[in-house]
Motif scaffolding. Sequence first.
Motif, PDB file in Angstrom:
ATOM      1  N   PRO A  27      38.646  31.788  45.168  1.00  0.00           N
ATOM      2  CA  PRO A  27      37.727  32.141  46.260  1.00  0.00           C
ATOM      3  C   PRO A  27      36.514  32.970  45.838  1.00  0.00           C
ATOM      4  O   PRO A  27      35.415  32.720  46.319  1.00  0.00           O
ATOM      5  CB  PRO A  27      38.621  32.933  47.219  1.00  0.00           C
ATOM      6  CG  PRO A  27      39.998  32.474  46.925  1.00  0.00           C
ATOM      7  CD  PRO A  27      40.021  32.102  45.479  1.00  0.00           C
ATOM      8  N   TYR A  28      36.689  33.949  44.957  1.00  0.00           N
ATOM      9  CA  TYR A  28      35.556  34.783  44.565  1.00  0.00           C
ATOM     10  C   TYR A  28      34.903  34.316  43.266  1.00  0.00           C
ATOM     11  O   TYR A  28      34.157  35.053  42.651  1.00  0.00           O
ATOM     12  CB  TYR A  28      35.986  36.248  44.426  1.00  0.00           C
ATOM     13  CG  TYR A  28      36.129  36.936  45.755  1.00  0.00           C
ATOM     14  CD1 TYR A  28      35.038  37.087  46.595  1.00  0.00           C
ATOM     15  CD2 TYR A  28      37.352  37.427  46.168  1.00  0.00           C
ATOM     16  CE1 TYR A  28      35.158  37.715  47.818  1.00  0.00           C
ATOM     17  CE2 TYR A  28      37.484  38.062  47.381  1.00  0.00           C
ATOM     18  CZ  TYR A  28      36.388  38.206  48.207  1.00  0.00           C
ATOM     19  OH  TYR A  28      36.506  38.829  49.413  1.00  0.00           O
ATOM     20  N   TYR A  30      32.636  31.943  43.000  1.00  0.00           N
ATOM     21  CA  TYR A  30      31.222  31.672  43.266  1.00  0.00           C
ATOM     22  C   TYR A  30      30.713  32.390  44.529  1.00  0.00           C
ATOM     23  O   TYR A  30      29.616  32.139  44.963  1.00  0.00           O
ATOM     24  CB  TYR A  30      30.989  30.163  43.404  1.00  0.00           C
ATOM     25  CG  TYR A  30      31.340  29.427  42.143  1.00  0.00           C
ATOM     26  CD1 TYR A  30      30.481  29.449  41.050  1.00  0.00           C
ATOM     27  CD2 TYR A  30      32.542  28.742  42.036  1.00  0.00           C
ATOM     28  CE1 TYR A  30      30.812  28.784  39.879  1.00  0.00           C
ATOM     29  CE2 TYR A  30      32.866  28.078  40.859  1.00  0.00           C
ATOM     30  CZ  TYR A  30      32.001  28.104  39.794  1.00  0.00           C
ATOM     31  OH  TYR A  30      32.332  27.459  38.646  1.00  0.00           O
ATOM     32  N   ARG A  31      31.515  33.266  45.093  1.00  0.00           N
ATOM     33  CA  ARG A  31      31.134  33.982  46.306  1.00  0.00           C
ATOM     34  C   ARG A  31      31.086  35.475  46.008  1.00  0.00           C
ATOM     35  O   ARG A  31      31.998  36.017  45.400  1.00  0.00           O
ATOM     36  CB  ARG A  31      32.152  33.705  47.413  1.00  0.00           C
ATOM     37  CG  ARG A  31      31.692  34.177  48.776  1.00  0.00           C
ATOM     38  CD  ARG A  31      32.667  33.786  49.840  1.00  0.00           C
ATOM     39  NE  ARG A  31      33.904  34.532  49.606  1.00  0.00           N
ATOM     40  CZ  ARG A  31      35.075  34.170  50.078  1.00  0.00           C
ATOM     41  NH1 ARG A  31      35.207  33.075  50.767  1.00  0.00           N
ATOM     42  NH2 ARG A  31      36.151  34.893  49.847  1.00  0.00           N
ATOM     43  N   GLN A  32      30.030  36.120  46.445  1.00  0.00           N
ATOM     44  CA  GLN A  32      29.870  37.548  46.185  1.00  0.00           C
ATOM     45  C   GLN A  32      30.682  38.379  47.166  1.00  0.00           C
ATOM     46  O   GLN A  32      31.027  37.915  48.254  1.00  0.00           O
ATOM     47  CB  GLN A  32      28.398  37.933  46.264  1.00  0.00           C
ATOM     48  CG  GLN A  32      27.564  37.278  45.190  1.00  0.00           C
ATOM     49  CD  GLN A  32      26.117  37.751  45.229  1.00  0.00           C
ATOM     50  OE1 GLN A  32      25.688  38.388  46.168  1.00  0.00           O
ATOM     51  NE2 GLN A  32      25.376  37.424  44.189  1.00  0.00           N
ATOM     52  N   LEU A  33      30.925  39.621  46.768  1.00  0.00           N
ATOM     53  CA  LEU A  33      31.624  40.558  47.640  1.00  0.00           C
ATOM     54  C   LEU A  33      30.696  40.981  48.782  1.00  0.00           C
ATOM     55  O   LEU A  33      29.478  41.085  48.598  1.00  0.00           O
ATOM     56  CB  LEU A  33      32.059  41.792  46.849  1.00  0.00           C
ATOM     57  CG  LEU A  33      33.126  41.559  45.780  1.00  0.00           C
ATOM     58  CD1 LEU A  33      33.297  42.803  44.915  1.00  0.00           C
ATOM     59  CD2 LEU A  33      34.450  41.192  46.423  1.00  0.00           C
ATOM     60  N   GLU A  39      29.699  44.684  44.641  1.00  0.00           N
ATOM     61  CA  GLU A  39      29.202  43.489  43.944  1.00  0.00           C
ATOM     62  C   GLU A  39      28.372  43.881  42.728  1.00  0.00           C
ATOM     63  O   GLU A  39      28.441  43.237  41.683  1.00  0.00           O
ATOM     64  CB  GLU A  39      28.392  42.604  44.889  1.00  0.00           C
ATOM     65  CG  GLU A  39      27.845  41.350  44.238  1.00  0.00           C
ATOM     66  CD  GLU A  39      28.913  40.415  43.675  1.00  0.00           C
ATOM     67  OE1 GLU A  39      28.597  39.711  42.689  1.00  0.00           O
ATOM     68  OE2 GLU A  39      30.038  40.364  44.197  1.00  0.00           O
ATOM     69  N   ARG A  71      35.954  35.776  37.019  1.00  0.00           N
ATOM     70  CA  ARG A  71      35.068  36.398  38.004  1.00  0.00           C
ATOM     71  C   ARG A  71      35.836  36.752  39.262  1.00  0.00           C
ATOM     72  O   ARG A  71      35.666  37.823  39.848  1.00  0.00           O
ATOM     73  CB  ARG A  71      33.900  35.460  38.355  1.00  0.00           C
ATOM     74  CG  ARG A  71      32.831  35.389  37.306  1.00  0.00           C
ATOM     75  CD  ARG A  71      31.579  34.690  37.837  1.00  0.00           C
ATOM     76  NE  ARG A  71      31.806  33.359  38.349  1.00  0.00           N
ATOM     77  CZ  ARG A  71      31.774  32.248  37.612  1.00  0.00           C
ATOM     78  NH1 ARG A  71      31.513  32.319  36.318  1.00  0.00           N
ATOM     79  NH2 ARG A  71      31.987  31.074  38.155  1.00  0.00           N
ATOM     80  N   HIS A  72      36.715  35.832  39.678  1.00  0.00           N
ATOM     81  CA  HIS A  72      37.551  36.078  40.855  1.00  0.00           C
ATOM     82  C   HIS A  72      38.427  37.314  40.641  1.00  0.00           C
ATOM     83  O   HIS A  72      38.534  38.163  41.531  1.00  0.00           O
ATOM     84  CB  HIS A  72      38.414  34.848  41.153  1.00  0.00           C
ATOM     85  CG  HIS A  72      39.458  35.089  42.182  1.00  0.00           C
ATOM     86  ND1 HIS A  72      39.167  35.165  43.526  1.00  0.00           N
ATOM     87  CD2 HIS A  72      40.789  35.311  42.067  1.00  0.00           C
ATOM     88  CE1 HIS A  72      40.291  35.408  44.193  1.00  0.00           C
ATOM     89  NE2 HIS A  72      41.288  35.488  43.334  1.00  0.00           N
ATOM     90  N   ARG A  75      36.202  40.506  40.786  1.00  0.00           N
ATOM     91  CA  ARG A  75      35.770  40.843  42.149  1.00  0.00           C
ATOM     92  C   ARG A  75      36.942  41.293  43.022  1.00  0.00           C
ATOM     93  O   ARG A  75      36.807  42.228  43.809  1.00  0.00           O
ATOM     94  CB  ARG A  75      35.066  39.642  42.770  1.00  0.00           C
ATOM     95  CG  ARG A  75      33.676  39.433  42.216  1.00  0.00           C
ATOM     96  CD  ARG A  75      32.942  38.314  42.917  1.00  0.00           C
ATOM     97  NE  ARG A  75      31.556  38.251  42.486  1.00  0.00           N
ATOM     98  CZ  ARG A  75      30.981  37.156  42.021  1.00  0.00           C
ATOM     99  NH1 ARG A  75      31.666  36.019  41.918  1.00  0.00           N
ATOM    100  NH2 ARG A  75      29.717  37.184  41.650  1.00  0.00           N
ATOM    101  N   THR A  76      38.086  40.637  42.892  1.00  0.00           N
ATOM    102  CA  THR A  76      39.261  41.024  43.678  1.00  0.00           C
ATOM    103  C   THR A  76      39.694  42.441  43.338  1.00  0.00           C
ATOM    104  O   THR A  76      39.978  43.249  44.223  1.00  0.00           O
ATOM    105  CB  THR A  76      40.421  40.033  43.429  1.00  0.00           C
ATOM    106  OG1 THR A  76      39.990  38.725  43.773  1.00  0.00           O
ATOM    107  CG2 THR A  76      41.639  40.403  44.240  1.00  0.00           C
ATOM    108  N   ALA A  79      37.138  44.988  44.630  1.00  0.00           N
ATOM    109  CA  ALA A  79      37.299  45.127  46.076  1.00  0.00           C
ATOM    110  C   ALA A  79      38.531  45.961  46.416  1.00  0.00           C
ATOM    111  O   ALA A  79      38.549  46.659  47.439  1.00  0.00           O
ATOM    112  CB  ALA A  79      37.387  43.755  46.737  1.00  0.00           C
TER     113      ALA A  79
END
Length: 144
Positions: A27-28, A30-33, A39, A71-72, A75-76, A79
């Motif tokens: 999920p993360y 290609y999607r930013q926080l 981020e 990357r996921h 970011r996880t 977060a």
Amino acid sequence: MIRLLFALLALTLTVPATAQDMLPPAPYAYRQLPDSAQEAKAQALMETLRCLKCQSQSIADSDAPMAGDMRHQVRTRIAAGEEPEHIRQWLIERYGDYVSYTPQVKPITWPLFAAPLVFLALAALLLRGRFRRRAETPVEGSGE
């Protein structure tokens, strides 16, 4: 019969190699926080981590599925409130020192850091000896 056996063997060896490429991206990947400060921390960390598949790109720049998974993970964990240095250490433990663009001095790697200094010192000694001999040698035609 032997051809069929080789075909089955080749098929069973190639399926695991392509399995990760067939999975949907994390999920993360290609999607930013949503939080811009988090981020920014994640982006700064991702630019210092090497893609293990591409090897010349950071995970922030790579389109490889493995880089997307990394990357996921970054970011996880950002977060969830983890510090970037803790995440870097976790990735180094998981994938090895090669994942980080910032080399670490350890007992096994200190010769890599010391070797340039040793070579410079050796070159300085050799050049010093050569210039000394040249200074001690009389110049032709000087009358000595």
